[in-house]
Design an enzyme around this catalytic site. Structure first.
Site, PDB file in Angstrom:
ATOM      1  CD  GLU A 127      -1.462  -2.536   1.456  1.00  0.00           C
ATOM      2  OE1 GLU A 127      -0.324  -2.630   1.964  1.00  0.00           O
ATOM      3  OE2 GLU A 127      -2.168  -3.524   1.190  1.00  0.00           O
ATOM      4  CG  PHE A 140     -10.467  -5.287   2.898  1.00  0.00           C
ATOM      5  CD1 PHE A 140     -11.807  -5.463   3.238  1.00  0.00           C
ATOM      6  CD2 PHE A 140      -9.873  -6.213   2.055  1.00  0.00           C
ATOM      7  CE1 PHE A 140     -12.529  -6.547   2.745  1.00  0.00           C
ATOM      8  CE2 PHE A 140     -10.586  -7.299   1.560  1.00  0.00           C
ATOM      9  CZ  PHE A 140     -11.929  -7.459   1.908  1.00  0.00           C
ATOM     10  CB  ALA A 141     -10.709   1.065   5.104  1.00  0.00           C
ATOM     11  N   PRO A 183      -0.100   0.881   5.905  1.00  0.00           N
ATOM     12  CG  PRO A 183       0.422  -1.329   5.301  1.00  0.00           C
ATOM     13  CD  PRO A 183      -0.738  -0.432   5.680  1.00  0.00           C
ATOM     14  CG  HIS A 221     -11.284  -8.552   6.104  1.00  0.00           C
ATOM     15  ND1 HIS A 221     -10.747  -9.469   6.962  1.00  0.00           N
ATOM     16  CD2 HIS A 221     -10.574  -8.660   4.954  1.00  0.00           C
ATOM     17  CE1 HIS A 221      -9.751 -10.113   6.360  1.00  0.00           C
ATOM     18  NE2 HIS A 221      -9.626  -9.644   5.147  1.00  0.00           N
TER      19      HIS A 221
END
Ligand code: TPP
Ligand code: TPP
Ligand code: MG
Ligand code: MG
Lengths: 427, 341, 427, 341
Positions: free
Chosen positions: D65, D88-89, D94, D134
């Site tokens: 990320e 996913f939020a 990272p 998640h």
């Protein structure tokens, strides 16, 4: 503490904590460092497999020998004008650094960082690349701006955060940014620019452009996760990028061993990712030029990225906030075997018969006057202590393209405060 | 308020001493971070520790905040108590994933099998012409994360006592140190000299072991007219502003943001009926918002005026505009007046 | 878009986006993959310089040949009982996976992940290490728990989040954690466990302990910054750790080329950091055992970390949420040249005369009954759909060691809500 | 409210269409992220884009990320408009350093020379038995950061219109998509079937280009008794609760959290005199705190009761206790009653 098992037949483990060879009080002696002779390293084809560069990641590409001659396959055979221009740029950087360091000591600004001993790297890299190529520098590549002809006065105005500062007093001194000169905004956060350089290069490739990017990082900062992102993305997409590691052997007080240099060179990282790697004498302007040239030709012909480790030595403190005698012997810089990059380039020009001491002294004098004149002009626009109460509304601009209501309210409150503090309407 | 002999210490000396006391008492305490070993840290908070305790108890780390926190998780899992330094709070973000996703949730996700007794220390805040990346106050990014405690001392006595408490705490603690007042308290008047710590009672720091409990606020100035909630550097700005403006405010130094000492806050606001919240961080979604939300939720029928916030502006911290950005005496005064109106 | 300069003499750049050899509809054919013969790879001394392992990072350590014989210097010469134990553990994992996959499909839980085709890796690694050593696994190392004798029923209770779940229903299925079995809590966040393993190993070395750590990561997740932190810290402090990369060639829908495998092997990364690297046939239980053994001896004798790439193939979907036929040909797993690890180990035992089809069938039957019995017991404690309203206060525990006021208030509010919802006092 | 022909679309289809429209109109738009290329994303938000626009306009990224955001910074600096997906939020951390330290501050620190027109999309929120990693709602970690806009749609029409507006916006936008309602709105009654989007007017999504402006809230249900501020999935829970309990509440869907539509909020609260704030995230220091703080600051003398908050609890999101954690109809009802008491 978890239970310690009785594992009598197992040897006790021990943590290894790297330690530099010399600490304050020691007499530094670099004779153990093996410096390969100039001209020895082979020069592979620019289309070589990354793996083929493996030997060059532990070797050291050097062009200038001890007699100031350019030797071997990496000799870029530059014309004397280019050599003189590089010499002049490197000297300019050094004079500039000295004056700005002094200005900080005089209280004219908050902070300064020199690149003493590392001038060849940025100057020769800028010379080897096209002016349209984009650099993603750290804070020790002022040589890029100088070599590309960015006005010294504007650099100084940035350092003084004064009315001439193109960054409106918002950034720490030396955190330059200039799009026209292909110099991306310096970040205070180490490492972030590395994947950014890769992203810029990917964009150039996506658009079928021909411009390449060069990312810069220090030896210490290679430990950041961004270093890995950069190498991974560069390798995966074969981005047209040059990734430079300026290994000046020190972070702030910790030496390059704390970044992993005891176990492998920084150039060696490259090959593990399938990226070409070169380890280059960073105090040899011709070697720097030749390596960057090689990597840029490789990138331009869609043959992939190159990581170049420039081996050098940080001759002075980390910044004006640092006193290196607290953690390394005072005389280390002088003992450093790769010498002074300016002296070496000068010696080469002299050896070529294209330069002499008189011209050198005259140049020094000119540069001194030139930098002083720029400084005078810059200081006429103010130094840091006089700043911070003019054009307050500008402080609330550029957070967003348009100013949202909450920032407008804060701007107004801020103006009211300033009015009260100053006893008059702020400028 | 003291135990045993005391010595005048500034905040750095107090913090340094807390390390030393705990490393002597508990051999599982290990200290590392960028430049913290041989040199003792860029602010010298860990000076002398490597010499006294050896290279494997106090050492330099690679410039990798993610790696520093990530390895600390492993060490805590092993049974050590890492006390790690992030050189500036502005550089904590590369370690944010390990803090949020790992450190904060480990006790919970393992049903208590693995715990994370560690302290993440970091100098924070502005007022030192540090520009955008040496001035931030990111505490709200941690107070939102369940599972970590957030502690911010405002003076040497508390700094040592809170740090010892944090190291002894079974839970992970993010410990932000207001670097502006490392060497002396600051009343916000940047154009006047600063009183050194040596002139202040809170700099009389006991030798040896003592704690200031986490989760307990301090009423640093009792008062009747309104309640000021502050922490870190802002405690000093608030006190000075209150006194300069002759306001009989009760100034509360929160000391721990999570878990918050809600009792002390409620009691005070119910008494004064007015509340001002102070933070140096950017305003929107700062910890002051939580304080304002809580105070009005719990003391609404006692409030005679809205809870106001004094904060930094919602911009990055701009180098030359240090004193326009910084929530100083004037911003305090105007807000005090507003709450009292 | 910035100005496009007229740089007519410069070639147009192009972005390379890696693509797997085969997509749905293609007929997969792995004949181009060169599989070195078993027994070919040399076995260096455990104290060898990291650099000396370079050839082993592109080669493939293999012990079992096509006739089921163990050959070459890496043959660990295991006794038949150990081999049979490994076979049994691998089979147990496969049966367990099949039943739990089915349980998810039956709506008994929310999620499941199999490790089909990769059973040799975790099982042989666990066998090669000491029981006191600590693993920092990802979600595909259920074999570690099985090999170390963790109760299947407890694993199932975790999967069902039921009353027997040691994690109190707080974690997604398969995110096991068990200190006694040296199995660190699995994280949903990829990569985080890698520097944690290094930190644990550093701690063990700091304390003069003799236990080592092993960290696990998938090929896809090697791109995370944590991979780099782990390698950097491991190299700098020479941590007694084994870093495993399970290269099953797929992340979710993206193949290993998107993680950089087109340009270099994952094992090759190691040498760039000065870490020993091995690339191992992950479907060959003996090769896995031998490599882990080599690395653990190296770590235990303070000779530093090793990174081992286990080359394998993810034979099924990424998880129950994934259907791989959307991005790769359906028959790929069967064509995969390194075969099935269980079949290969069985063939070896048969070749040794220590096993036969009858015993194999009997074992299969036993295991089926064994796993079914565990499942029955676990399900007697409930499956996911029945959970979530018992012991609500436990949900508010372990956020901190003690429950602060705000969580106490929330717990009480939550209990009141549950009471209203259920129409009676929650259990 | 429509332009041209419409089609019934769920949120994923609407989001997918927004990409397509913008990639057709603007060749500088590039789309990448984990699994977004060939496969079209684990939620299929980018399905078909690689096929239509080619591998260099829509492609898979390494699982990094930080690298995804970091390279996007470079691409934006070049002049492209990256629209990147974080799978996913919960996995955005990272990339947090690049977002906070680089994306958010670039325009400011370069005095407008370099801007960061990019969109960082990510599914967020719970209600899907996704467990701790998640299910998170990390919006408050972005609303505190000056320089980024935070947008959260609650229905297909808005999702497409807001996403197009975000892509066209000159500033970086964090765009959180409530994954629980990708396929149908959710009233919080997990024990009852969900109405599909096809039964709802907001799923009538126009073909082609249109925008829903950033910074503008929507009054999704006018009312007089109190004001409910919500966003994302919570808009539906709030509406349902209000209707089930026969309360004449004004329900405001914020749509953009920063910059906030303060006018609509103030006007409503001054009218109703009562306010309830709803978020799915953990309570402490959530965006609801900022809303409560603002409302009481600006509408104090109109308020007849404290601003209450309905939120997730201050724990990680526990897998089996999904419906104990989730701020559902009962939590809403009790809070509504409290505010009206
Ligand atoms: C993310 C981050 N962590 C820490 C720092 C503090 N810091 C600034 S410079 C520096 C040392 C960098 O060393 P190196 O990368 O070798 O560069 P050099 O100064 O030698 O050019 C450190 C630790 C920072 N700026 N950013
Ligand atoms: C930080 C983070 N980003 C993204 C994800 C989503 N995700 C879960 S598994 C996975 C693929 C991992 O592939 P690999 O590392 O090869 O492991 P494998 O599943 O093949 O064992 C992804 C992208 C995640 N869990 N964490
Ligand atoms: Mg350095
Ligand atoms: Mg994989």
């Amino acid at each position: 503490m978890t239970e310690t098992p009785t594992r009598a037949n197992r040897p006790a483990l021990a943590l290894h904590v790297p330690e530099p060879a010399y600490r304050p009080g020691d007499a530094p002696d670099f004779s153990s460092i093996s410096v390969p002779a100039a001209g020895e390293a082979p020069r592979p084809d620019i289309a070589a497999e990354a793996e083929a560069t493996q030997p060059l990641t532990t070797h050291l590409v050097r062009v200038l020998d001890d007699e100031g001659r350019a030797v071997g396959p990496w000799d870029p055979r530059l014309d004397p004008d280019t050599l003189r221009k590089m010499l002049k740029d490197m000297k300019t950087v050094r004079v500039f650094d000295d004056r700005m360091y002094r200005a900080q000591r005089q209280g004219k600004t908050s902070f300064y960082m020199k690149c003493t001993g590392e001038e060849a790297i940025a100057v020769a890299a800028a010379t080897a690349m096209d002016p349209e190529d984009m650099h993603f520098p750290t804070y020790r590549q002022q040589g890029l701006l100088v070599a590309r002809g960015y006005p010294l006065k504007t650099m100084m105005c940035q350092i003084y955060s004064n009315a001439g500062d193109p960054l409106h007093g918002r950034q720490l001194p030396i955190m330059y940014s200039d799009k026209k000169h292909g110099f991306f905004s310096i970040s205070g956060n180490l490492g972030t620019q590395y994947p950014q350089a890769v992203g810029w290069a990917m964009a150039s490739a996506i658009r079928g452009d021909s411009r390449i990017a060069m990312g810069w990082i220090g030896d210490g900062a290679t430990a950041e996760g961004d270093f890995h992102s950069a190498l991974t993305f560069a390798a995966v997409y074969q981005a047209p990028v040059i990734l430079a590691v300026v290994n000046n052997q020190w972070a702030i007080s910790s030496f390059s061993g704390i970044a992993g240099a005891e176990q492998a060179t920084f150039a060696a990282r490259a090959v593990g990712y399938g990226i070409a790697g070169l380890r280059v004498d960073g105090n040899d302007a011709l070697a720097v030029y030749a390596a960057v040239r090689w990597a840029s030709e490789r990138a331009r012909s869609n043959k992939g990225p190159t990581l170049i480790e420039f081996f050098t030595y940080r001759a002075e403190g980390h910044s004006t906030s640092d006193d290196p005698t607290g953690y390394r012997p005072a005389g280390e810089a002088q003992k450093w075997p790769l010498g002074d990059p300016i002296a070496r380039l000068k010696a080469h020009l002299v050896a070529l018969g294209e330069w002499d001491d008189e011209r050198d002294a005259a140049l020094d004098k000119d540069l001194d006057a030139f930098v002083r004149a720029a400084q005078k002009e810059a200081e006429a626009m103010g130094t840091l202590p006089q700043q911070g109460f003019d054009n307050i509304p500008s402080m609330f601009e550029d957070v967003y393209a348009d100013t949202p209501w909450h920032l407008a309210e804060q701007r107004d409150a801020s103006m009211a405060e300033a009015r009260e503090f100053l006893g008059h309407e702020p400028k | 308020m003291t135990q045993g002999p005391t010595k005048t210490r500034n905040m750095i000396e107090a913090i340094n001493d807390a390390h030393r006391v705990m490393m002597e008492r508990d051999e599982t305490v290990v200290v590392y971070g960028e430049d913290v070993g041989y040199f003792g840290g860029v602010f010298r908070a860990t000076a002398g520790l490597q010499k006294q305790f050896g290279k494997t108890r106090c050492f330099d780390a690679p410039i990798s905040e993610g790696g520093i926190v990530g390895t600390a998780v492993g060490m805590a899992a092993y049974g050590l108590k890492p006390v790690i330094e992030i050189q500036f709070a502005d550089y904590i973000y590369p370690g944010y994933d390990q803090i949020v996703s790992e450190v904060a949730r480990m006790r919970y996700r393992t049903a208590g099998e693995w715990t994370m007794p560690m302290v993440i220390r970091s100098p924070y805040g502005g007022g030192i012409f540090g520009g955008q990346t040496h001035s931030q106050s990111p505490e709200a990014l941690f107070t939102h994360i369940a599972g970590i405690k957030t502690v911010i001392p405002s003076n040497p006595y508390d700094a040592k006592g809170l740090l010892i408490a944090a190291i002894e705490d079974p839970d992970p603690v993010v410990f932000f140190e207001p670097k502006r007042i490392y060497n002396g308290p600051f009343d916000g008047h940047h154009d006047r000299p600063v009183t050194p710590w040596s002139k202040r009672e809170e700099a009389e720091v006991p030798d040896g072991h003592y704690t200031v409990p986490l989760g307990k606020a301090a009423i640093v100035r009792p008062g009747e007219e309104l309640t000021v909630l502050a922490y870190g550097t802002m405690v000093h700005i608030a006190r000075a502003a209150v006194e300069e403006n002759g306001i009989d405010a009760e100034v509360i130094d929160l000391r721990t943001l999570v878990p918050l000492d809600i009792e002390t806050i409620e009691e005070s606001v119910k008494k004064t009926g007015r509340c001002l919240v102070v933070q140096e961080a950017t305003k929107t979604s700062g910890f002051g918002a939580e304080l304002a939300a809580l105070v009005q939720e719990r003391c609404f029928y006692h409030l005679e005026a809205p809870v106001e916030r004094v904060t930094g502006w919602d911009t990055p911290y701009p180098h030359a505009y240090e004193w326009i950005y910084f929530p100083g005496p004037l911003r305090m005064k105007n807000a005090l007046k507003k709450v009292l109106a």
